[in-house]
Design an enzyme around this catalytic site. Sequence first.
Site, PDB file in Angstrom:
ATOM      1  CG  PHE A 114      -1.873   1.127   1.084  1.00 56.27           C
ATOM      2  CD1 PHE A 114      -2.868   1.133   0.312  1.00 56.27           C
ATOM      3  CD2 PHE A 114      -1.636   2.416   1.827  1.00 56.27           C
ATOM      4  CE1 PHE A 114      -3.588   2.331   0.162  1.00 56.27           C
ATOM      5  CE2 PHE A 114      -2.612   3.410   1.699  1.00 56.27           C
ATOM      6  CZ  PHE A 114      -3.607   3.316   0.904  1.00 56.27           C
ATOM      7  CE  LYS A 149      -8.604   2.357   3.824  1.00 55.73           C
ATOM      8  NZ  LYS A 149      -9.144   2.158   2.510  1.00 55.73           N
ATOM      9  CG  PHE A 172      -1.845  10.809  -6.298  1.00 54.06           C
ATOM     10  CD1 PHE A 172      -0.582  10.389  -5.748  1.00 54.06           C
ATOM     11  CD2 PHE A 172      -2.862  10.622  -5.003  1.00 54.06           C
ATOM     12  CE1 PHE A 172      -0.412   9.561  -4.583  1.00 54.06           C
ATOM     13  CE2 PHE A 172      -2.447  10.092  -3.893  1.00 54.06           C
ATOM     14  CZ  PHE A 172      -1.202   9.446  -3.779  1.00 54.06           C
TER      15      PHE A 172
HETATM   16  N1  F0G Z   1      -3.176   0.219   5.033  1.00 53.94           N
HETATM   17  C1  F0G Z   1      -4.119   0.108   3.920  1.00 53.94           C
HETATM   18  C2  F0G Z   1      -4.473  -1.501   3.340  1.00 53.94           C
HETATM   19  C3  F0G Z   1      -4.918   1.089   3.600  1.00 53.94           C
HETATM   20  O1  F0G Z   1      -5.973   0.859   2.903  1.00 53.94           O
HETATM   21  C4  F0G Z   1      -4.633   2.237   4.349  1.00 53.94           C
HETATM   22  C5  F0G Z   1      -5.490   3.672   3.895  1.00 53.94           C
HETATM   23  C6  F0G Z   1      -3.453   2.269   5.253  1.00 53.94           C
HETATM   24  C7  F0G Z   1      -2.953   1.253   5.501  1.00 53.94           C
HETATM   25  C8  F0G Z   1      -3.152   3.645   6.028  1.00 53.94           C
HETATM   26  O2  F0G Z   1      -4.189   3.904   6.919  1.00 53.94           O
HETATM   27  O3  F0G Z   1      -5.234   6.178   6.147  1.00 53.94           O
HETATM   28  O4  F0G Z   1      -5.546   5.437   8.536  1.00 53.94           O
HETATM   29  O5  F0G Z   1      -3.113   6.010   7.617  1.00 53.94           O
HETATM   30  N2  F0G Z   1      -6.142   3.464   2.883  1.00 53.94           N
HETATM   31  C9  F0G Z   1      -6.852   4.896   2.412  1.00 53.94           C
HETATM   32  C10 F0G Z   1      -7.490   4.617   1.225  1.00 53.94           C
HETATM   33  C11 F0G Z   1      -6.053   6.233   2.618  1.00 53.94           C
HETATM   34  O6  F0G Z   1      -8.218   5.584   0.707  1.00 53.94           O
HETATM   35  O7  F0G Z   1      -7.491   3.486   0.589  1.00 53.94           O
HETATM   36  P1  F0G Z   1      -4.579   5.518   7.283  1.00 53.94           P
END
Ligand code: F0G
Length: 482
Positions: free
Chosen positions: A132, A266, A455
């Site tokens: 990620f 999430k 982006f």
């Molecule tokens: N790991 C995964 C799999 C994620 O999807 C995200 C965040 C993070 C770590 C980081 O977490 O945002 O609380 O610092 N995903 C968001 C998205 C930003 O829009 O998919 P975070």
Amino acid sequence: MAEVKFFGGESIPLEMHKVRIVQKLALPPVERRLAAITEAGNNTFLLRNSDVFMDMLTDSGVNAMSDQQQAAMLVADDSYAGSATYTRLESKLQEIFGTPYFLPAHQGRACENILSQVLVSKGSVVPMNYHFTTTKAHITLNGGTVEELVADTGLEVVSVHPFKGNMDTGKLRDVIGLHGADKIAFVRMEAGTNLIGGQPFSLQNLVDIRKICDEHGLLLVLDASLLADNLHFIKQREADCRALGIREITRRIADQCDIIYFSARKLGCARGGGICIRSEELYRRMRGLVPLYEGFLTYGGMSVREMEALTVGLEETMDEEVINQGPQFIAYMVDELQKRDIPVITPAGGLGCHVNAMKFVDHIPQAEYPAGALASALYIAGGIRGMERGTLSEQREPDGREIFANMELVRLAMPRRVFTLSQVKYAIDRLEWLYANRRLIGGLAFTEEPEILRFFYGRLKPVSDWQEKLVAKFRADLGNSL
Ligand code: F0G
């Protein structure tokens, strides 16, 4: 969510909740949408919410809370140290995952900072099913490199494989052989693999990875941010798990892992994050960084209200009828788009519906950002805000050369319990209209290009007057409709 069959034959996902707090939305006319996306430099991150009808940018921090979560927020115990709210959260995580130690953090990437600072050093290698963005950034910042070992099927846009997030065990053995186990900081598995379309791994795959980790004395770390979706898919798609409850599947997953971290934006439909740890020694090594970067050990940058909502949200995650809402709406959307020949990632995953821009607008060269152009066009067509996940989201080589992404996707995230089925149908319809008019869509070019994370802040312009033509066609086809 329940799948029900109508008398007329149609099957639909039926919401098993009622809406008791609402937020008013506006759908500006198509001419205003063109003006708004122009003001935003054709970057959906720069749109103002007041111009957005369906916000499908992300599922992060925008999921609907339950009445029980809201109620719990009122009884939060506000104190710098020793808060009962913290103890309730810690106990819930111990109960669900069976891990004795917990460190709170303000969100997922903060957990990644702590983990990387403690476990990664110059020359370290971190094998994972898929990276990620923030995970990779923290690992590389600490001198490590990432090895992406997702099974080949994970990168096939169209597939029927039920677990496209699985790691290839052969590739893992090769990487350990190549670098030596002492260079490997940890092995990371990401639940509901975000960047390849919210695709799950199977419990069996995790068990196989654990065995290899045991053979070589390696730590196994789970990114559980998208665990809820992955739990649903294991229950639905893994024959050996069909008879198990969600709580049991969760425990079996957790039993394979040394460390579990998550974004509570999430997981648990709240805010914040945390790290659950099995070993006291590792807990002690990480603990010192929490007061330094996050806050005292009994809040870690979260408000007590967030922590209370998270504790309840985690318990609600153990209910299949709660966690299947996102995946079932996504599956509905993917099925309907496929019926209309619109190219999407299959099988349907969690997180959102992923439109394949490489095919949708196959006349736009990657140098003109097809996924960015499609995201801009979809906003014009329907006031729907998606996220570009393609070449625009990459960074140029130091010599300025463009890195073309493997996939050009527009991610349409499905925040949990936020949209109704008629809104989802609206999004399907506007995509159908756009697909019929896809040859009108043209490319984009940068007018302002930041060096890092372009982006987020970059601004672009259309390469021709294609957007005006799209608006004119919308009026010709749909009259005065919004
Ligand atoms: N790991 C995964 C799999 C994620 O999807 C995200 C965040 C993070 C770590 C980081 O977490 O945002 O609380 O610092 N995903 C968001 C998205 C930003 O829009 O998919 P975070």
